[in-house]
Every structure is written in C-alpha cells, then in structure tokens.
Design a protein around this motif. Structure first.
Motif, mmCIF file in Angstrom:
data_model
loop_
_atom_site.group_PDB
_atom_site.id
_atom_site.type_symbol
_atom_site.label_atom_id
_atom_site.label_comp_id
_atom_site.label_asym_id
_atom_site.label_seq_id
_atom_site.Cartn_x
_atom_site.Cartn_y
_atom_site.Cartn_z
ATOM 1 N N ALA A 41 57.879 42.949 4.183
ATOM 2 C CA ALA A 41 58.036 43.565 5.451
ATOM 3 C C ALA A 41 58.007 45.010 5.100
ATOM 4 C CB ALA A 41 59.190 43.106 5.739
ATOM 5 N N LEU A 42 57.472 45.538 6.273
ATOM 6 C CA LEU A 42 57.384 47.064 6.317
ATOM 7 C C LEU A 42 57.201 47.184 7.784
ATOM 8 C CD1 LEU A 42 57.507 50.126 5.353
ATOM 9 C CD2 LEU A 42 54.885 49.775 4.787
ATOM 10 N N THR A 43 58.389 47.274 8.363
ATOM 11 C CA THR A 43 58.354 47.296 9.818
ATOM 12 C C THR A 43 59.531 48.129 10.629
ATOM 13 O OG1 THR A 43 58.584 45.873 11.625
ATOM 14 C CG2 THR A 43 59.661 45.463 9.760
ATOM 15 N N PRO A 69 60.676 50.652 19.632
ATOM 16 C CA PRO A 69 60.897 51.796 20.567
ATOM 17 C C PRO A 69 60.870 53.153 19.436
ATOM 18 C CG PRO A 69 62.516 50.219 21.115
ATOM 19 C CD PRO A 69 61.656 49.589 20.025
ATOM 20 N N LEU A 70 61.062 52.944 18.263
ATOM 21 C CA LEU A 70 61.391 54.028 17.444
ATOM 22 C C LEU A 70 59.832 54.369 16.792
ATOM 23 C CD1 LEU A 70 64.385 54.015 15.118
ATOM 24 C CD2 LEU A 70 63.757 55.716 16.702
ATOM 25 N N ARG A 71 58.732 53.573 16.669
ATOM 26 C CA ARG A 71 57.682 53.775 16.157
ATOM 27 C C ARG A 71 56.923 55.067 16.386
ATOM 28 N NH1 ARG A 71 55.190 47.778 16.470
ATOM 29 N NH2 ARG A 71 56.849 46.833 15.320
ATOM 30 N N ASP A 83 50.914 45.055 -3.129
ATOM 31 C CA ASP A 83 50.124 44.544 -2.242
ATOM 32 C C ASP A 83 50.691 44.001 -0.892
ATOM 33 O OD1 ASP A 83 50.750 42.013 -2.271
ATOM 34 O OD2 ASP A 83 49.111 41.424 -3.463
ATOM 35 N N VAL A 84 50.148 44.213 0.069
ATOM 36 C CA VAL A 84 50.710 43.729 1.375
ATOM 37 C C VAL A 84 49.939 42.906 2.340
ATOM 38 C CG1 VAL A 84 50.159 45.880 2.473
ATOM 39 C CG2 VAL A 84 52.167 44.462 3.487
ATOM 40 N N ILE A 85 50.084 42.045 2.985
ATOM 41 C CA ILE A 85 49.172 41.353 3.887
ATOM 42 C C ILE A 85 49.189 41.863 5.333
ATOM 43 C CG2 ILE A 85 48.420 39.154 5.015
ATOM 44 C CD1 ILE A 85 49.569 37.781 2.283
ATOM 45 N N GLN A 110 46.562 53.041 5.829
ATOM 46 C CA GLN A 110 45.215 53.946 5.262
ATOM 47 C C GLN A 110 45.732 55.083 5.074
ATOM 48 O OE1 GLN A 110 42.775 52.504 8.389
ATOM 49 N NE2 GLN A 110 40.779 52.351 6.966
ATOM 50 N N ARG A 111 46.599 55.840 6.101
ATOM 51 C CA ARG A 111 47.264 57.156 6.089
ATOM 52 C C ARG A 111 48.118 57.123 4.916
ATOM 53 N NH1 ARG A 111 46.805 59.951 10.643
ATOM 54 N NH2 ARG A 111 48.056 61.971 10.514
ATOM 55 N N GLN A 112 48.878 55.822 4.566
ATOM 56 C CA GLN A 112 49.649 55.936 3.419
ATOM 57 C C GLN A 112 48.981 55.717 2.031
ATOM 58 O OE1 GLN A 112 53.073 56.470 3.479
ATOM 59 N NE2 GLN A 112 52.997 56.972 5.622
HETATM 60 C C1 COA Z 1 53.298 50.290 10.409
HETATM 61 C C2 COA Z 1 54.932 50.978 11.089
HETATM 62 C C3 COA Z 1 55.909 50.475 10.064
HETATM 63 C C4 COA Z 1 54.705 52.432 11.195
HETATM 64 O O1 COA Z 1 56.072 52.892 11.253
HETATM 65 P P1 COA Z 1 56.212 54.360 12.250
HETATM 66 O O2 COA Z 1 57.576 54.558 12.311
HETATM 67 O O3 COA Z 1 55.739 54.149 13.622
HETATM 68 O O4 COA Z 1 55.348 55.436 11.339
HETATM 69 P P2 COA Z 1 55.333 56.655 11.646
HETATM 70 O O5 COA Z 1 55.735 57.310 12.573
HETATM 71 O O6 COA Z 1 55.899 57.126 10.132
HETATM 72 O O7 COA Z 1 53.775 57.056 11.394
HETATM 73 C C5 COA Z 1 53.084 57.910 10.301
HETATM 74 C C6 COA Z 1 51.722 57.763 10.566
HETATM 75 O O8 COA Z 1 50.976 56.883 10.952
HETATM 76 C C7 COA Z 1 50.637 56.970 12.325
HETATM 77 N N1 COA Z 1 50.452 55.513 12.833
HETATM 78 C C8 COA Z 1 51.514 54.760 12.739
HETATM 79 N N2 COA Z 1 51.230 53.558 13.330
HETATM 80 C C9 COA Z 1 50.125 53.776 13.836
HETATM 81 C C10 COA Z 1 49.279 53.100 14.564
HETATM 82 N N3 COA Z 1 49.427 51.527 14.788
HETATM 83 N N4 COA Z 1 47.950 53.425 14.860
HETATM 84 C C11 COA Z 1 47.743 54.893 14.720
HETATM 85 N N5 COA Z 1 48.526 55.675 14.173
HETATM 86 C C12 COA Z 1 49.666 55.010 13.537
HETATM 87 C C13 COA Z 1 51.369 57.841 13.104
HETATM 88 O O9 COA Z 1 50.811 58.720 14.052
HETATM 89 C C14 COA Z 1 51.676 58.885 11.992
HETATM 90 O O10 COA Z 1 50.946 59.946 11.962
HETATM 91 P P3 COA Z 1 51.327 61.513 11.892
HETATM 92 O O11 COA Z 1 52.192 61.527 10.985
HETATM 93 O O12 COA Z 1 50.251 62.184 11.901
HETATM 94 O O13 COA Z 1 52.177 61.584 13.299
HETATM 95 C C15 COA Z 1 55.192 50.550 12.405
HETATM 96 O O14 COA Z 1 54.219 50.919 13.402
HETATM 97 C C16 COA Z 1 55.364 48.831 12.344
HETATM 98 O O15 COA Z 1 56.398 48.383 12.386
HETATM 99 N N6 COA Z 1 54.347 48.080 12.778
HETATM 100 C C17 COA Z 1 54.282 46.674 12.758
HETATM 101 C C18 COA Z 1 54.439 46.150 11.260
HETATM 102 C C19 COA Z 1 53.393 46.903 10.523
HETATM 103 O O16 COA Z 1 52.112 46.797 10.834
HETATM 104 N N7 COA Z 1 53.695 46.704 9.326
HETATM 105 C C20 COA Z 1 52.675 47.422 8.096
HETATM 106 C C21 COA Z 1 51.925 46.196 7.335
HETATM 107 S S1 COA Z 1 53.428 45.185 6.782
#
Ligand code: COA
Length: 296
Positions: A67-69, A73-75, A100-102, A111-113
C-alpha cells in the motif's frame, strides 16, 4: 509541509497502531506487521490517519509495497511524497536494495518518484450496467449444439473434463474453475457442454461488497471461434445485470499470456467498460544509489 491545511505527521507504525489504518490496505496485508516482516509508515492529518505506506519483506533485501496511499481529499498536497520518502529511508536503513509494487501504467506519481514499469500482470476491465448496451448482450445467442448449465450444478463427469482440460491446456490451468469455491457466486457462474462434454466455464466470485469478479472465463481451444464464449459469458453477464443494484460493478483481470481471452475482452467488454487499467509490476532499485554514495 507545503500545505496550509491540517498538520501532517509522518511516522512509523507499530503492530497495534496499524488497526486505525486498516481502511487503507487489504486485511490480509495488515497481519504481517506483528511478525516483523513488514514496515508501515502512517500519515496523520491533525492526528487522524490520512495515508499509509506498507511494505512486506519478500527476501532479506527486497520488499513488495502492498500500500502507498493517501486519502482522496488530501492528494496532490505533498503527503504521498513525504510517505514514500520516509518509507525509502526506513528501507535503506534495513539494507533493502529492491522494491516492487503493483500499480496501473501510466502512473505519473510512481514515474516521478523514480520507479520503473516492469512486466504487465494483467489488463483489468471494470464495467457496470452500461455493458448491457452492447449488441452482443442484448440479443442472446442460442445454439442447439451447446448446453449451458449453472456451474454449481456441475457433475463429477464435468469435473473430470475440467481436470483433463487443465492437464492439456495451460490457459485452462490459469483459469482453474475450482479456486476459492466458498465465494463462487452461483447465479452468475455457468458451465457449457458440447455433445455432453464440458468445454468451458464462466466462474464468478463475490470478494468485496458490490463487486463481482469474473475470475475464471475459459473455453476450450476447439470451441473458441464458435458461439460458445458468447453463450457462457453472455449468460453470466445478463444474470449479473439483473442484480446490478446489489452488484453494481464487474471486474475481469486478463493476464497478457491469455491472448484469446484478451482479444475477446478487448472486443466484447472494452467499448462498454468504465475503466481499463493495465496493471504492471513497478520496481525501484536502491542499490545504485548506495553504490554512487560509496564511490563519491
Ligand atoms: C499516489 C498517491 C499516493 C500520491 O499521493 P499525493 O499525496 O497525491 O502525492 P503528492 O502530492 O506528494 O504528489 C507528488 C507529485 O506527483 C504528482 N501526482 C500525484 N498523483 C498524481 C496523479 N495521479 N497524476 C499526475 N500527477 C500526480 C503531483 O502533482 C506531485 O507533483 P508536484 O510535486 O510537482 O506537485 C495518491 O495519489 C494515491 O493514494 N493514489 C491512489 C493509490 C496509488 O495509486 N498508489 C500508488 C501505487 S500503490
């Protein structure tokens, strides 16, 4: 923290604290923490659980992120980046070199990370009532050559036919109809016979509330280019549509190796699907970073 909003705290969670975060991960993923085979990082917003990073050790130096979630509302406010940075600190401290993560692909956050997309695991089709608009479902196909029956009424002879198919065809083995029998959803599960012999099945499961999984949809090679797939899957979906209030969502995950099933799903489901997600194994190596640091 870059937001003017709640106060965010990121910290490691102990085995008992994780219960408050249970809505962020599958129940089965929460049980490993006490055994020490997982690492959990929680994000709190004003003291309330708002996000979770959870990784399981699959080897002494490798983890799978379960999980990485972050709560919706806070995203987009930096919480996900904080969680993943803290997770990486904890992983590095334990000597982890591969994670790894699915997840779906594309995935801009991963991608950004710095994660890399690896092999595709499956294409996941999510559909609802709209699938009923497809012409192939609106006009049911009948054929005197095929006999449709409720899967839960399969006979010993059907079982033996299924086992024979699984022995001779790897696709049938991947789509074993006898998996997880307790959760098979009878009204939407069917088998199909030709000349009295089992040649296919559509077995569905109710795993979470409101969602029906089309876990195992299979037709033997000789019958694939006939009406058999339309009959067996069509009947299951039509029964599902009659119960769409109780089960609004249908999900079918098709691994890339099952070419003919993928062809069927992309022709018969994709145009009416609500969502099509390509699930990949994403990976990230921490070894290179460590080596770079060492050589500096
Ligand atoms: C992926 C997730 C954990 C990111 O959390 P978040 O708090 O929104 O992430 P951040 O605000 O730290 O975003 C970091 C960067 O990624 C970008 N980003 C995040 N989610 C994005 C998305 N879905 N599409 C495009 N860009 C995205 C943000 O714009 C930000 O860029 P910036 O630093 O230039 O502003 C969240 O979107 C989530 O819970 N997603 C559903 C679960 C998921 O997909 N988890 C990952 C794999 S298990």
């Amino acid at each position: 923290m870059k937001t003017e909003g709640p106060v965010i705290e990121i910290r490691r969670l102990g085995p008992f604290e994780i219960r408050r975060y249970s809505h962020f991960a599958a129940a089965v993923d929460l049980t490993y923490l006490a055994a020490g085979t997982s690492i959990a990082i929680g994000a709190e917003a004003d003291g309330r659980p708002a996000g979770l990073a959870l990784a399981h050790f699959v080897r002494p130096t490798a983890v799978r992120v379960a999980a990485l979630t972050v709560e919706e509302p806070l995203r987009g406010k930096g919480v996900g980046s904080l969680l993943s940075a803290q997770l990486e600190v904890e992983l590095a401290a334990r000597g982890v070199i591969l994670a790894d993560v699915i997840a779906g692909n594309p995935h801009p956050f991963l991608q950004r990370q710095g994660w890399q997309p690896g092999g595709r695991l499956a294409t996941v089709y999510t559909f609802s009532e709209r699938v009923g608009e497809s012409p192939w479902l609106r006009s049911p196909v009948n054929s005197p050559s095929y006999e449709l029956f409720p899967w839960l009424g399969h006979t010993l002879a059907d079982r033996q036919d299924a086992l024979r198919l699984m022995e001779s065809d790897t696709v049938a083995r991947c789509l074993n109809p006898f998996t997880d029998p307790a959760r098979v959803y009878g009204p939407c599960s069917h088998g199909i016979r030709h000349a009295g012999e089992l040649v296919g099945w559509c077995v569905t499961h109710r795993v979470i509330s409101g969602v029906l999984h089309y876990s195992s949809v299979y037709v033997a090679p000789r019958h694939r280019r006939t009406v058999a797939p339309l009959i067996v899957m069509g009947e299951s979906i039509r029964e599902h549509l009659r119960r769409s209030e109780e089960l609004p969502t249908g999900v079918q995950a098709v691994p890339p190796e099952l070419l003919e099933i993928e062809r069927f799903a992309s022709k018969r489901l994709a145009p009416w699907a609500d969502k099509i997600e390509r699930l990949h194994v994403w990976w990230k190596s921490f070894a290179a970073r460590k080596n770079c640091g060492e050589s500096e």
